[in-house]
Design a protein around this motif. Structure first.
Motif, PDB file in Angstrom:
ATOM      1  N   VAL A   1      41.946  45.339  13.113  1.00 42.42           N
ATOM      2  CA  VAL A   1      42.724  45.792  11.954  1.00 42.42           C
ATOM      3  C   VAL A   1      43.634  46.943  12.342  1.00 42.42           C
ATOM      4  O   VAL A   1      44.805  46.998  11.960  1.00 42.42           O
ATOM      5  N   GLN A   2      43.098  47.854  13.135  1.00 42.34           N
ATOM      6  CA  GLN A   2      43.902  48.994  13.569  1.00 42.34           C
ATOM      7  C   GLN A   2      45.074  48.555  14.437  1.00 42.34           C
ATOM      8  O   GLN A   2      46.152  49.159  14.404  1.00 42.34           O
ATOM      9  N   ALA A   3      44.887  47.469  15.193  1.00 41.28           N
ATOM     10  CA  ALA A   3      45.971  46.963  16.039  1.00 41.28           C
ATOM     11  C   ALA A   3      47.100  46.348  15.219  1.00 41.28           C
ATOM     12  O   ALA A   3      48.237  46.283  15.673  1.00 41.28           O
ATOM     13  N   GLY A   4      46.772  45.869  13.991  1.00 43.70           N
ATOM     14  CA  GLY A   4      47.821  45.308  13.150  1.00 43.70           C
ATOM     15  C   GLY A   4      47.494  43.967  12.537  1.00 43.70           C
ATOM     16  O   GLY A   4      48.297  43.408  11.794  1.00 43.70           O
ATOM     17  N   PHE A   5      46.315  43.408  12.841  1.00 44.62           N
ATOM     18  CA  PHE A   5      45.942  42.134  12.246  1.00 44.62           C
ATOM     19  C   PHE A   5      45.629  42.330  10.758  1.00 44.62           C
ATOM     20  O   PHE A   5      45.020  43.326  10.358  1.00 44.62           O
ATOM     21  N   THR A   6      46.030  41.371   9.958  1.00 43.46           N
ATOM     22  CA  THR A   6      45.734  41.412   8.525  1.00 43.46           C
ATOM     23  C   THR A   6      44.427  40.670   8.253  1.00 43.46           C
ATOM     24  O   THR A   6      43.886  39.982   9.127  1.00 43.46           O
TER      25      THR A   6
ATOM     26  N   ASP B   1      34.366  39.833  22.525  1.00 39.95           N
ATOM     27  CA  ASP B   1      34.111  40.317  21.170  1.00 39.95           C
ATOM     28  C   ASP B   1      34.851  41.639  20.972  1.00 39.95           C
ATOM     29  O   ASP B   1      34.621  42.603  21.706  1.00 39.95           O
ATOM     30  N   VAL B   2      35.750  41.671  19.995  1.00 41.33           N
ATOM     31  CA  VAL B   2      36.495  42.884  19.666  1.00 41.33           C
ATOM     32  C   VAL B   2      36.068  43.312  18.266  1.00 41.33           C
ATOM     33  O   VAL B   2      36.068  42.494  17.341  1.00 41.33           O
ATOM     34  N   PRO B   3      35.692  44.569  18.089  1.00 41.30           N
ATOM     35  CA  PRO B   3      35.276  45.025  16.756  1.00 41.30           C
ATOM     36  C   PRO B   3      36.361  44.774  15.712  1.00 41.30           C
ATOM     37  O   PRO B   3      37.558  44.891  15.995  1.00 41.30           O
ATOM     38  N   MET B   4      35.934  44.412  14.514  1.00 43.26           N
ATOM     39  CA  MET B   4      36.858  44.129  13.421  1.00 43.26           C
ATOM     40  C   MET B   4      37.781  45.320  13.161  1.00 43.26           C
ATOM     41  O   MET B   4      38.979  45.148  12.907  1.00 43.26           O
ATOM     42  N   GLU B   5      37.220  46.534  13.267  1.00 44.13           N
ATOM     43  CA  GLU B   5      38.031  47.731  13.007  1.00 44.13           C
ATOM     44  C   GLU B   5      39.170  47.858  14.006  1.00 44.13           C
ATOM     45  O   GLU B   5      40.289  48.253  13.659  1.00 44.13           O
ATOM     46  N   ALA B   6      38.899  47.513  15.275  1.00 48.26           N
ATOM     47  CA  ALA B   6      39.929  47.599  16.308  1.00 48.26           C
ATOM     48  C   ALA B   6      41.040  46.581  16.062  1.00 48.26           C
ATOM     49  O   ALA B   6      42.225  46.871  16.280  1.00 48.26           O
TER      50      ALA B   6
ATOM     51  N   LEU C   1      42.339  37.392  10.261  1.00 53.95           N
ATOM     52  CA  LEU C   1      40.959  37.428  10.745  1.00 53.95           C
ATOM     53  C   LEU C   1      40.098  36.441   9.971  1.00 53.95           C
ATOM     54  O   LEU C   1      39.093  36.798   9.334  1.00 53.95           O
ATOM     55  N   ASP C   2      40.500  35.170  10.039  1.00 53.83           N
ATOM     56  CA  ASP C   2      39.793  34.132   9.280  1.00 53.83           C
ATOM     57  C   ASP C   2      38.769  33.382  10.122  1.00 53.83           C
ATOM     58  O   ASP C   2      38.181  32.395   9.675  1.00 53.83           O
ATOM     59  N   GLY C   3      38.586  33.818  11.382  1.00 49.68           N
ATOM     60  CA  GLY C   3      37.601  33.179  12.242  1.00 49.68           C
ATOM     61  C   GLY C   3      38.069  31.909  12.912  1.00 49.68           C
ATOM     62  O   GLY C   3      37.269  31.237  13.581  1.00 49.68           O
ATOM     63  N   SER C   4      39.338  31.554  12.768  1.00 49.55           N
ATOM     64  CA  SER C   4      39.841  30.307  13.356  1.00 49.55           C
ATOM     65  C   SER C   4      40.314  30.484  14.790  1.00 49.55           C
ATOM     66  O   SER C   4      40.717  29.513  15.430  1.00 49.55           O
ATOM     67  N   TRP C   5      40.279  31.696  15.310  1.00 53.48           N
ATOM     68  CA  TRP C   5      40.742  31.934  16.678  1.00 53.48           C
ATOM     69  C   TRP C   5      39.826  32.942  17.354  1.00 53.48           C
ATOM     70  O   TRP C   5      39.036  33.615  16.707  1.00 53.48           O
ATOM     71  N   GLN C   6      39.955  33.023  18.669  1.00 59.29           N
ATOM     72  CA  GLN C   6      39.068  33.863  19.465  1.00 59.29           C
ATOM     73  C   GLN C   6      39.899  34.699  20.435  1.00 59.29           C
ATOM     74  O   GLN C   6      40.708  34.159  21.188  1.00 59.29           O
TER      75      GLN C   6
END
Length: 570
Positions: free
Chosen positions: A476-481, A469-474, A485-490
């Motif tokens: 986004v900060q890494a570069g994910f849009t 589990d990686v926090p959503m903020e981390a 982050l649509d929940g289709s991957w882990q």
């Protein structure tokens, strides 16, 4: 008349008697027959007093140790170099797994505290014992001894490696140039075993390092250095001399660095090249051996980790009749393998390929490879001028280091030749600015360079990986849009097992930025645009930068977010 003193029962023997599992007379007889540490259990089984499985079950229940069935354990995962071979045979123990500062040890008698203490002292690690059946343990120890012997025999040295003989070798004895006279020397067998172990572990480099009070040998595996041995300090001169002999270096010269090569024939069909570099240090010669496996160039572009659109763009560029393709990245980022893979694609009967390298690393049949020799005046610029008179189709330059080499390479690209080369820059856009800073005219850059690829290597997650589990903020900060982050991957993280030796990673995967030079990018170059302008236009054209390419590998479960952030530090 003095009576014969009976052995005093302790440990496992006393526990078996106290629990009425064996008679005291039988325990005393077995203890009397064997003085070898760890031999009491084997003696019990040999006399058919108890079965090996019964002893293992008793030890697991009584002493609270996990019971492991060695028959279901994959022997390829065993940590062979963590515990000294003599110690394993002496105490009937095998190191099964090393994770962090802990090592899991298989033994038949968990009350053998002397064995655990000696392992703890020799390895410097905390020991976690597991109980196994003694007959399977002895069988496994026999296999491990045979594997060492067979590995050495494949190098035409029939004798087993003898650590005791190595320790007693005379420190001031010179190794003769005639290698036939030293085939039985323990130091020779030791070096041969180190080389074989490095190849089997997939190491890229071997470091032989002398210090004031100790001498150590380290392997670089998946980009990480790991200590594997500490031979006696007195042997540093013999080890250095032996390596220099087989690498055709001057064994009498210890004041200046030297470079050499050697070849190790593992079989009739497989040989491994080593590039050898010596360096005089304060306490002796440090030697680094780079392992050059020619099969790495034969893996094909699919094995390198390019995304489908990146692969298509790269193949389209290198198969064009002329132009320049540049591969960039820091030392150790896999640029050489990428270039050789492209050369292997182009290496056909109707194509004349010449390479200028410093030094030539992987031998490819059908390609004219030239190693630079600065002392003789043979540098990249001189070689390139000669290549242009050799009717070339494809030219590969090991590295563009100066303006003269850059200008000749560009001239070759402009006059109908395909030129491949490397530059040490952080990413693709800054490469064009680097060429301008060298003094190359923007017009020449725009008219010759057709593609630039930047690359890094990230460690690939082992099969023991687990979802994290990686926090959503981390994220986004890494570069994910938000769309990513649509929940289709882990995301996955490292765990550590026998296969990866507790690191959680096994092998490496490439992270690439593949940037074709389009007409719009040519216009930016011609009008004096900087690397930020070029990077912005590349993003508009759909070129992924290194971070975006790495994040895609995280989505695919190939590597961890931590590894990508470390490899693509922005």
């Amino acid at each position: 008349m003095a009576s014969v003193q009976q052995p005093v029962l302790s440990g496992l023997a006393r526990a078996l008697v106290q629990h009425d599992r064996i008679k005291e007379a039988d325990a005393l007889a077995c203890a009397k027959e064997t003085e070898k540490p760890g031999g009491f259990v084997a003696e019990l089984v040999s006399r058919s007093i108890m079965r090996a499985s019964e002893i293992a079950d008793f030890c697991s229940t009584t002493f609270g140790c996990p019971w492991l069935d060695l028959q279901s354990f994959d022997e390829s995962y065993i940590v062979k170099d963590a515990i000294d071979a003599k110690l394993m045979v002496k105490h009937h123990v095998v190191g099964l797994n090393k994770r962090g500062n802990r090592i899991t040890v298989a033994l038949a008698d968990p009350t053998n505290l002397r064995a655990l203490d000696e392992i703890r002292f020799q390895t410097g690690l905390a020991v976690d014992p597991v109980v196994v059946e003694v007959d399977k343990l002895i069988q496994l120890l026999g296999k491990l001894n045979e594997s060492v012997s067979s590995a050495l025999s494949s190098l035409t040295t029939p004798d087993e490696f003898d650590m005791e003989g190595l320790s007693e070798a005379a420190p001031d004895e010179d190794i003769p140039a005639d290698t036939g006279d030293v085939d039985d020397a323990p130091v020779v067998r030791f070096i041969q075993k180190v080389l074989v172990d490095a190849i089997n572990e997939g190491a890229s480099d071997i470091h032989f390092e002398p210090y004031e009070k100790y001498y150590r040998i380290r392997f670089r595996t998946d980009g990480i250095l790991r200590e594997i041995a500490q031979p006696p300090l007195a042997l540093k001169e013999k080890i250095a001399a032996r390596i220099k002999v087989i690498s055709r270096l001057d064994i009498s010269e210890k004041r200046v660095p030297q470079d050499g090569r050697m070849k190790l024939s593992l079989s009739k069909n497989k040989a491994i090249d080593f590039r050898v570099s010596t360096l005089p240090t304060l306490h002796g010669e440090k030697i680094v051996m780079r392992i050059l496996d020619p099969t790495s160039a034969m893996l094909g572009v699919d094995a390198l980790g390019y995304e489908p659109e990146q692969k298509a763009a790269l193949l389209d560029a290198v198969q064009r009749p002329y132009g320049m393709v540049l591969v960039t990245g820091p030392t150790g980022s896999g640029k050489t393998v990428s270039l050789y893979t492209c050369l292997n694609i182009l290496n056909k009967a109707g194509v004349n390929i010449s390479t200028a390298e410093d030094p030539a690393e992987i031998n490819l049949p059908g390609i004219n490879q030239v190693t630079m020799n600065d002392k003789a005046g043979l540098n990249f610029a001189v070689s390139l001028k000669a290549f242009l008179r050799q009717d070339p189709d494809v030219i590969m330059v090991g590295e563009i280091r100066d303006l003269e080499t850059a200008e000749i390479s560009i001239k070759a690209a402009q006059t109908g030749h395909m030129v491949l080369s490397t530059l040490h820059t952080n990413d693709a856009p800054t490469t064009l600015e680097r060429l301008k800073n060298m003094g190359v005219a923007p017009f020449n850059i725009a008219s010759s360079v057709i593609m630039i690829t930047a690359q890094r290597l990230a460690r690939r997650l082992c099969t023991c990986k687990k979802p994290i589990d990686v926090p959503m903020e981390a994220l986004v900060q890494a570069g994910f849009t938000e769309a990513d982050l649509d929940g289709s991957w882990q995301p996955y993280g490292p765990v550590g097992c026998e296969r990866c030796k507790g690191s959680g990673y096994k092998g490496r995967v490439g992270i690439y930025q593949v940037m074709p030079i389009t007409e719009e990018l040519q216009r930016i170059i011609m009008t004096g645009g900087n690397s930020m302008d070029i990077a912005a236009q590349a993003q508009i054209e759909g070129v992924m930068d290194l971070r975006q390419s790495g994040l895609l590998k995280v989505k695919q479960g190939m590597t961890s977010l931590t590894e990508v952030l470390a490899s693509t530090n922005e």
